[in-house]
Design a protein around this motif. Structure first.
Motif, PDB file in Angstrom:
ATOM      1  N   VAL A   1       0.603   1.754  -1.237  1.00 60.28           N
ATOM      2  CA  VAL A   1       1.245   1.110  -0.095  1.00 60.28           C
ATOM      3  C   VAL A   1       2.684   0.819  -0.490  1.00 60.28           C
ATOM      4  O   VAL A   1       2.933   0.148  -1.491  1.00 60.28           O
ATOM      5  CB  VAL A   1       0.514  -0.196   0.290  1.00 60.28           C
ATOM      6  N   VAL A   2       3.629   1.339   0.281  1.00 63.03           N
ATOM      7  CA  VAL A   2       5.044   1.274  -0.066  1.00 63.03           C
ATOM      8  C   VAL A   2       5.809   0.537   1.031  1.00 63.03           C
ATOM      9  O   VAL A   2       5.736   0.918   2.198  1.00 63.03           O
ATOM     10  CB  VAL A   2       5.629   2.691  -0.242  1.00 63.03           C
ATOM     11  N   GLY A   3       6.522  -0.527   0.640  1.00 59.49           N
ATOM     12  CA  GLY A   3       7.303  -1.271   1.631  1.00 59.49           C
ATOM     13  C   GLY A   3       8.437  -2.014   0.966  1.00 59.49           C
ATOM     14  O   GLY A   3       9.021  -1.547  -0.005  1.00 59.49           O
TER      15      GLY A   3
ATOM     16  N   PHE B   1       0.532   8.050   0.519  1.00 60.95           N
ATOM     17  CA  PHE B   1       1.426   6.897   0.582  1.00 60.95           C
ATOM     18  C   PHE B   1       1.386   6.340   1.999  1.00 60.95           C
ATOM     19  O   PHE B   1       1.524   7.091   2.978  1.00 60.95           O
ATOM     20  CB  PHE B   1       2.858   7.310   0.245  1.00 60.95           C
ATOM     21  N   LEU B   2       1.221   5.023   2.110  1.00 63.77           N
ATOM     22  CA  LEU B   2       1.239   4.339   3.403  1.00 63.77           C
ATOM     23  C   LEU B   2       2.527   3.539   3.474  1.00 63.77           C
ATOM     24  O   LEU B   2       2.730   2.613   2.695  1.00 63.77           O
ATOM     25  CB  LEU B   2       0.026   3.411   3.535  1.00 63.77           C
ATOM     26  N   LEU B   3       3.405   3.882   4.407  1.00 63.05           N
ATOM     27  CA  LEU B   3       4.765   3.343   4.385  1.00 63.05           C
ATOM     28  C   LEU B   3       5.021   2.282   5.452  1.00 63.05           C
ATOM     29  O   LEU B   3       4.484   2.337   6.555  1.00 63.05           O
ATOM     30  CB  LEU B   3       5.789   4.478   4.570  1.00 63.05           C
ATOM     31  N   GLY B   4       5.876   1.340   5.077  1.00 64.62           N
ATOM     32  CA  GLY B   4       6.372   0.319   5.986  1.00 64.62           C
ATOM     33  C   GLY B   4       7.674  -0.220   5.428  1.00 64.62           C
ATOM     34  O   GLY B   4       8.240   0.340   4.490  1.00 64.62           O
TER      35      GLY B   4
ATOM     36  N   ILE C   1       2.063  11.659   3.126  1.00 67.04           N
ATOM     37  CA  ILE C   1       2.832  10.483   3.547  1.00 67.04           C
ATOM     38  C   ILE C   1       2.435  10.076   4.961  1.00 67.04           C
ATOM     39  O   ILE C   1       2.533  10.871   5.903  1.00 67.04           O
ATOM     40  CB  ILE C   1       4.341  10.773   3.473  1.00 67.04           C
ATOM     41  N   ARG C   2       1.979   8.829   5.100  1.00 67.37           N
ATOM     42  CA  ARG C   2       1.621   8.275   6.410  1.00 67.37           C
ATOM     43  C   ARG C   2       2.750   7.358   6.863  1.00 67.37           C
ATOM     44  O   ARG C   2       3.097   6.401   6.162  1.00 67.37           O
ATOM     45  CB  ARG C   2       0.313   7.479   6.323  1.00 67.37           C
TER      46      ARG C   2
END
Length: 409
Positions: free
Chosen positions: A198-200, A221-224, A271-272
């Motif tokens: 989880v990337v933010g 990768f789950l992005l915000g 990449i989401r």
């Protein structure tokens, strides 16, 4: 297993110099209690209860900044956490400090003054140069051993971190040991199922570098956060730009554009990206908009939306390992905590190996009543966590490993 020695290897009845990281928010001149005091208290308590004479080094802020203060208040907070008196002397290696160190009895604890008040501490230099400073040469002869528990500062080449291990038997404290093992797991452990990150957060430059470095270790990768918006911009959406007085996106876009586009091109299937974003509506309430409906960015987006959270949760629940670096929204404002808390809830409910990294994101666990016990590890490190994820060296860890190697020889 780490290549350094730990407290399990420490000889009995030692006079021990221990480096902690008690750097804390300062409000009205007073340090605020935080997770670092609680974690380091475990190491300090163990040493004191074993009958060692325990002398502590730590830093607070940097010269010229508002949070650059004495450590007197830190000693009081630490004493509460340890459950024992923690003496304090407003000196680091002058006569007052030396006399206080000499007067210690078995099981007693003393905190010395802010290491960054010493001229020898701050300039980045080689361990060999730091070992020759007056700071190290004066204190080291008074001790039988050095313990580094300051993993969150391990990316620094400061005297108190890399100088003493060259001239004293050196050991890792419990925080150093557990942080190192958890934060290097992504590179050293084999997982049976998918690995998710989880990337933010706001420091997109850091996390984009992590994504690039870990492309062969992470399945998705789950992005915000800021990074998420910049990747949406690379994907052709009119977001990831500064509006009004905002100064978060454009500079980071210019610095990282080629890398973002490269990562998106090479790992796009992993990449989401957010499908909707949240912002402050005209009535001050949370409002959400599908990314595909945004024609022009006119306001700041402060969180991912509910549909995005619903999309991310299944990916987390089927993962064998989840690593978190950065929040998905401005969780300090309850209106915009849904993304960060929703993801953390899903991780907490999943039987996976999980590491929540960085001080800011880990604060959300406490703020919203989640239990640390539901995560494999909640890191108190920021810069060192980034370095561990990207495989960059940590000088303070390297000096501990070198010290262990010398003892084996």
């Amino acid at each position: 297993m780490p290549a350094f020695n730990t407290l399990d290897d420490l000889s009995a009845d030692s006079r021990v110099l221990v480096r902690l990281d008690l750097n804390s928010p300062i409000e009205d001149g007073t340090p605020q209690d935080n997770r670092r005091f609680e974690r380091h208290a475990e190491t300090v308590r163990e040493l004191a209860e074993a009958g060692h004479r325990v002398v502590l080094l730590a830093h607070q802020g940097r010269p010229g900044r508002d949070d650059f203060t004495s450590l007197g208040g830190h000693a009081e907070i630490l004493a509460d956490r340890v459950g024992r008196d923690v003496g304090f002397v407003a000196d680091t290696y002058g006569d007052e400090a030396l006399e206080a160190i000499d007067a210690l009895d078995a099981g007693e604890i003393l905190l010395l003054e802010n290491t960054r008040m010493c001229d020898d501490e701050l300039p980045e230099a080689s361990p060999e140069e730091k070992a020759e400073t007056e700071f190290v040469r004066t204190l080291a002869p008074l001790f039988d051993a050095y313990v580094n528990d300051a993993y969150s500062a391990a990316h620094r080449k400061h005297a108190s971190l890399v100088g003493f291990p060259l001239v004293l038997p050196a050991y890792a404290g419990r925080v150093m040991e557990t942080e190192y093992e958890a934060n290097t797991a992504i590179a050293t452990r084999e997982f049976d199922g998918p690995v998710t990150m989880v990337v933010g957060g706001t420091k997109a430059t850091d996390v984009i570098g992590v994504m690039d470095a870990l492309d062969d270790r992470v399945d998705r990768f789950l992005l915000g956060g800021v990074a998420g918006e910049l990747f949406l911009r690379a994907a052709g959406h009119p977001v990831g730009r500064d509006v009004g007085e905002m100064d978060l996106f454009d500079e980071q876009w210019e610095r990282n554009r080629e890398l973002i586009e490269s990562v998106l091109d090479e790992r796009g299937d992993a990449i989401r990206l957010a499908s909707d974003l949240a912002y402050e509506g005209p009535d001050g309430e949370r409002a959400e908009v599908p990314v595909d409906d945004i024609g022009e960015k006119e306001t700041g987006y402060l969180d991912v939306g509910a549909t995005t959270v619903a999309d991310y949760e299944p990916a987390i629940r089927e993962s064998d390992a989840v690593f978190v670096k950065g929040a998905l929204g401005v969780f300090e404002d309850e209106r915009f905590a849904d993304g960060t808390v929703g993801v953390l809830d899903a991780i907490a409910e999943t039987n996976c190996f999980s590491v929540v990294g960085g001080g800011d994101t880990s604060r959300a666990i406490e703020m919203y009543g989640l239990s640390e016990a539901n995560f494999s590890h909640v890191s108190i490190a920021g810069g060192a966590y980034i370095r561990a994820l990207t495989g960059e060296p940590l000088p303070a860890v390297e000096t501990l490993e070198a010290a262990a190697e010398r003892r084996r020889d």
